[in-house]
Design a protein around this motif. Structure first.
Motif, PDB file in Angstrom:
ATOM      1  N   HIS A  62       0.828  -1.212   0.000  1.00  0.00           N
ATOM      2  CA  HIS A  62       0.000   0.000   0.000  1.00  0.00           C
ATOM      3  C   HIS A  62       0.863   1.263   0.000  1.00  0.00           C
ATOM      4  O   HIS A  62       0.403   2.323   0.441  1.00  0.00           O
ATOM      5  CB  HIS A  62      -0.923  -0.002   1.220  1.00  0.00           C
ATOM      6  CG  HIS A  62      -1.911  -1.127   1.222  1.00  0.00           C
ATOM      7  ND1 HIS A  62      -3.070  -1.088   0.471  1.00  0.00           N
ATOM      8  CD2 HIS A  62      -1.894  -2.327   1.858  1.00  0.00           C
ATOM      9  CE1 HIS A  62      -3.737  -2.226   0.664  1.00  0.00           C
ATOM     10  NE2 HIS A  62      -3.048  -2.985   1.490  1.00  0.00           N
ATOM     11  N   GLY A  81      -6.089 -12.489   3.827  1.00  0.00           N
ATOM     12  CA  GLY A  81      -6.609 -11.159   4.090  1.00  0.00           C
ATOM     13  C   GLY A  81      -5.966 -10.455   5.254  1.00  0.00           C
ATOM     14  O   GLY A  81      -6.369  -9.337   5.609  1.00  0.00           O
ATOM     15  N   THR A 125      -3.019  -8.968   5.625  1.00  0.00           N
ATOM     16  CA  THR A 125      -2.379  -7.699   5.282  1.00  0.00           C
ATOM     17  C   THR A 125      -3.413  -6.598   5.096  1.00  0.00           C
ATOM     18  O   THR A 125      -3.222  -5.452   5.542  1.00  0.00           O
ATOM     19  CB  THR A 125      -1.533  -7.857   4.007  1.00  0.00           C
ATOM     20  OG1 THR A 125      -0.562  -8.879   4.217  1.00  0.00           O
ATOM     21  CG2 THR A 125      -0.829  -6.561   3.665  1.00  0.00           C
ATOM     22  N   GLU A 126      -4.541  -6.918   4.447  1.00  0.00           N
ATOM     23  CA  GLU A 126      -5.586  -5.920   4.236  1.00  0.00           C
ATOM     24  C   GLU A 126      -6.206  -5.479   5.564  1.00  0.00           C
ATOM     25  O   GLU A 126      -6.498  -4.293   5.761  1.00  0.00           O
ATOM     26  CB  GLU A 126      -6.667  -6.482   3.311  1.00  0.00           C
ATOM     27  CG  GLU A 126      -6.201  -6.743   1.888  1.00  0.00           C
ATOM     28  CD  GLU A 126      -5.667  -5.483   1.235  1.00  0.00           C
ATOM     29  OE1 GLU A 126      -6.295  -4.411   1.394  1.00  0.00           O
ATOM     30  OE2 GLU A 126      -4.607  -5.561   0.594  1.00  0.00           O
ATOM     31  N   TRP A 185      -3.827  -3.141   7.300  1.00  0.00           N
ATOM     32  CA  TRP A 185      -3.831  -1.833   6.639  1.00  0.00           C
ATOM     33  C   TRP A 185      -5.061  -1.025   7.049  1.00  0.00           C
ATOM     34  O   TRP A 185      -4.955   0.155   7.404  1.00  0.00           O
ATOM     35  CB  TRP A 185      -3.783  -2.035   5.134  1.00  0.00           C
ATOM     36  CG  TRP A 185      -3.991  -0.783   4.332  1.00  0.00           C
ATOM     37  CD1 TRP A 185      -5.070  -0.469   3.562  1.00  0.00           C
ATOM     38  CD2 TRP A 185      -3.093   0.332   4.223  1.00  0.00           C
ATOM     39  NE1 TRP A 185      -4.912   0.763   2.979  1.00  0.00           N
ATOM     40  CE2 TRP A 185      -3.699   1.279   3.369  1.00  0.00           C
ATOM     41  CE3 TRP A 185      -1.852   0.618   4.762  1.00  0.00           C
ATOM     42  CZ2 TRP A 185      -3.102   2.490   3.043  1.00  0.00           C
ATOM     43  CZ3 TRP A 185      -1.248   1.830   4.446  1.00  0.00           C
ATOM     44  CH2 TRP A 185      -1.869   2.749   3.591  1.00  0.00           C
ATOM     45  N   ASN A 186      -6.212  -1.638   7.030  1.00  0.00           N
ATOM     46  CA  ASN A 186      -7.442  -0.933   7.365  1.00  0.00           C
ATOM     47  C   ASN A 186      -7.427  -0.419   8.804  1.00  0.00           C
ATOM     48  O   ASN A 186      -7.928   0.671   9.097  1.00  0.00           O
ATOM     49  CB  ASN A 186      -8.654  -1.840   7.143  1.00  0.00           C
ATOM     50  CG  ASN A 186      -8.897  -2.113   5.668  1.00  0.00           C
ATOM     51  OD1 ASN A 186      -8.552  -1.302   4.798  1.00  0.00           O
ATOM     52  ND2 ASN A 186      -9.478  -3.266   5.367  1.00  0.00           N
TER      53      ASN A 186
END
Length: 744
Positions: free
Chosen positions: A586, A647, A649-650, A653-654
């Motif tokens: 990201h 999921g 890593t996502e 990040w969120n």
């Protein structure tokens, strides 16, 4: 120089040279001054006035001894047997003592079928200085690959070496290194990560040692010789955290297939490059083939390649602990990968080295000893893995440092003349956002952005600098207080207080020293400003950005760097997933967020007086406090643990992106205040707006004497509360050279 008009040596092959050496084995072995032999090409003295023309001949008596320091290979050098001798007999010595004539190496080796092979005699003096223990760096990244340092223990002694590359037998994946590094089957192998050792796997039963030369190279004859294949495999516990890339090299190409049908003398003088766990980048050239480095009990010990420095000005930079490194063809014509970087072809596995002296030479000549990788793969029945978990930059890690460095140049108070100077050099301190979004791999030997010098350049040439990248600020001491709690009193930002803290918890090796590294560099910057040395000031300012970047990364300043339980392999990769994988995935979005993150402004350091190095170190500790308050390390650890699997890593990040961006913005703002403080303390000179050349900056940061690194226990405070090394401290954690025959 030989009279080449009498014979045509250009058609001689590798086989011809090997057979000639074998035929004269007994004769050469009985010459007391012969140290070693190899096959190669004739070495021409650099000082010979006729050295550019093979048709002319200079009387050898006028030239003196031929050494590795005063000669090289020319385009027209002819094939020969290289004979390394301990003493060079002069005509006067032989005239005074005719018996010495029996010790002379013959100029030609004559075979029964009429073939004639020349010899090239080189004087060397084996260096027999005592061994020293290698100092190896720990790596920040949890992503492991070739070039990584590994450790094993046997009989109370730690063995240190390098990982070569990943290989497979079609069923399992292994890391390739040396047999003497991997140890006996079942031996546990570790690697150092920040302040802990992590198990990587165990030594596999499949190993190679010394085998008859004719088995290693069927079809060639050497009845009294054994090949040292010194190769071992490490069976990996978990391949998920590994990459087929080699650190500092990048993605690798096809193995150079060397065998009895493909060995050619064109290999001589071929440029090679490697990345060792201790030395970092190494550059050399092939000096000779099938080097006979030892004879015991009538048996000769042979290694495939002997690798020497490329020229007399550049050392090989080969230290103990580099055993296991892979040497690659350093060819500009190598294939290009998707990121525009060369995919170099692996040639050989290093297993040891030697140090040879030459009469009159200032320094010793280091040699690396290598084994053909193709021979190892054939004998072990494995293949090199080129494409597992690749696509990272050659130096995988935290590009956030260069963002913080370049962004900080725009945060200096605009009315200060310093602002123009630093903005003019923003692209050498960091990397422009437009470039950073598609940043290609860092190419070998090219300029490193100043904010990443500490990782890309110094991590391997300065082992002691590792302690300057972190500090476990939240770990309770003997009295229950953490370093953050201790340093609520600015007087405790002192190396004596910190060393006492570490003494109390029994920590002797991993003493984080991050604020004191900034203190040291800040005092150097003050001195550069006082003397109007703009180049040095800018270079030091760019480099200190790296350590300030570490201070605003929560897991770099926490005991929870590898999770709540660092022995739990499943959960210990939180640092690399958060700081490397998440940020890299990201990165483009994060770049846009940093400038709008909303972190509070950082006030000037001691605005009413002359700032000190100590005051700047206190400001770094304050940044560390704000960082852990804003984004507690355990918040990252718990988020990582809560989202294991697809999921992850996502989800990280969120949950963490906003506070991560704010931490980085705070780091950049603090960095700008540090630059301003050092500049003001140095008299606020007008440096102008000169953009300094990359070559000039690289020459400066490559000097061992520039901003030397020390461990915390080597630091104290001297007169006027300046930070200084203690008496006898050795800068950069350097160790002495030592001769090696495959030992670590």
């Amino acid at each position: 120089m030989l009279d080449t008009r009498r014979h045509d040596f250009s058609s001689l092959s590798v086989r011809d040279l090997l057979e000639a050496r074998e035929a004269y084995h007994v004769h050469l072995a009985h010459l007391s001054q012969v140290y070693a032999t190899a096959i190669g090409k004739y070495l021409i003295r650099k000082g010979d006035e006729n050295s550019s023309d093979p048709r002319h001949r200079t009387d050898p008596a006028e030239l003196g001894p031929r050494t590795l320091d005063n000669c090289d290979v020319r385009d027209w050098s002819w094939p020969c047997v290289l004979v390394f001798v301990r003493h060079w007999f002069t005509p006067k010595e032989i005239q005074a003592n005719p018996a010495l004539a029996t010790e002379l190496v013959p100029s030609f080796l004559y075979l029964p079928d009429g073939r004639v092979v020349p010899t090239c005699v080189v004087q060397v003096d084996p260096d027999v200085r005592p061994e020293t223990s290698p100092a190896t760096p720990d790596f920040k990244s949890d992503l492991v690959g070739g070039g990584f340092p590994i450790r094993s223990s046997a009989q109370g002694r730690t063995h240190v070496g390098s990982i070569g590359c990943l290989v497979t037998d079609g069923e399992s994946v292994f890391a390739l290194t040396n047999r003497h590094v991997a140890g006996s089957p079942g031996q546990v192998i570790y690697a150092g990560f920040k302040n802990q050792a992590r198990r990587l796997g165990v030594s596999d039963p499949r190993q190679l040692g010394k085998v008859p030369f004719e088995e290693a190279y069927p079809g060639w004859t050497a009845h009294r010789s054994v090949s040292n294949l010194d190769a071992g495999l490490i069976r990996l516990d978990d391949v998920a955290g590994w990459t087929a890339q080699v650190y500092g090299i990048g993605e690798i190409g096809d193995v150079v297939d060397l065998n009895v049908d493909t060995f050619r003398l064109d290999l001589i003088d071929c440029p090679l490059v490697a990345f060792g766990a201790v030395s970092g980048m190494m550059k050399g050239r092939i000096l000779g083939l099938f080097y006979r480095y030892k004879s015991v009990g009538g048996t000769d010990y042979v290694t495939d390649l002997v690798i020497a420095p490329r020229d007399g000005e550049t050392a090989l930079n080969n230290y103990p602990g580099d055993s296991g490194a892979i040497w690659f063809e350093d060819e500009a014509s190598a294939p290009i990968n998707a990121n525009g970087a060369r995919k170099l072809r692996p040639v050989a596995l290093e297993w040891g080295g030697q140090v040879l002296l030459a009469p009159g030479a200032r320094t010793a000549t280091q040699l690396a000893l290598g084994i053909c990788l193709s021979t190892i793969c054939r004998t072990l029945d494995v293949e090199v893995i080129p494409d597992w978990n690749v696509g990272h930059t050659e130096y995988w890690g935290e590009w956030g440092h260069v963002k913080i460095g370049s962004y900080a140049t725009s945060l200096i108070e605009p009315e200060l003349s310093l602002a123009a100077s630093m903005e003019a050099n923003a692209d050498v301190i960091g990397v422009d956002d437009a470039v950073l979004k598609t940043l290609p791999p860092h190419k070998n030997g090219t300029f490193s952005p100043l904010a990443d010098v500490a990782d890309l350049v110094w991590r391997f040439g300065r082992p002691s600098d590792e302690s300057n990248h972190f500090a476990d600020m939240d770990k309770p001491g003997k009295d229950g207080r953490t370093l953050l709690e201790l340093c609520a009193d600015p007087a405790n930002v002192d190396p004596g207080v910190w060393n006492a803290y570490y003494d109390g918890i029994g920590e002797n090796k991993k003493r984080g020293a991050l604020p004191f590294r900034v203190w040291q560099i800040a005092e150097a910057m003050i001195g550069y400003a006082e003397n109007n040395r703009a180049l040095e000031f800018v270079c030091a300012a760019g480099i200190v950005a790296h350590y300030v970047g570490d201070a605003c990364q929560p897991l770099h300043i926490s005991q929870y760097h590898h999770g709540r339980d660092p022995t739990d392999k499943t959960h210990s990769k939180v640092h690399s997933i958060y700081e490397t994988t998440m940020v890299a995935k990201h990165g483009a979005a994060l770049l846009e967020m940093i400038s709008n993150a909303g972190a509070a402004d950082v006030p000037p350091i001691e605005p009413g007086g002359k700032p000190s190095g100590h005051a700047i170190a206190v400001a770094v500790v304050a940044l560390m406090q704000r960082t852990v308050d804003r984004l507690p390390p355990l918040t990252i650890v718990d988020a990582f643990n809560d989202h294991m699997g697809a999921g992850q890593t996502e989800e990280l990040w969120n949950e963490l992106k906003d506070k991560t961006a704010a931490c980085m913005q705070d780091g950049a703002k603090t960095l700008a205040r540090i630059w301003e403080a050092a500049w003001r303390a140095g008299g606020s000179p007008d440096f102008g707006s000169v953009a300094f050349a990359e070559d000039d900056l690289a020459a400066l940061y490559s000097r061992k004497s520039f901003l030397p690194s020390y461990t915390l226990d080597q630091l104290t405070t001297g007169a006027d509360h300046h930070i200084v090394p203690i008496d006898g401290a050795i800068a950069n954690g350097q160790v002495a050279f030592r001769p090696r025959h495959g030992t670590t």
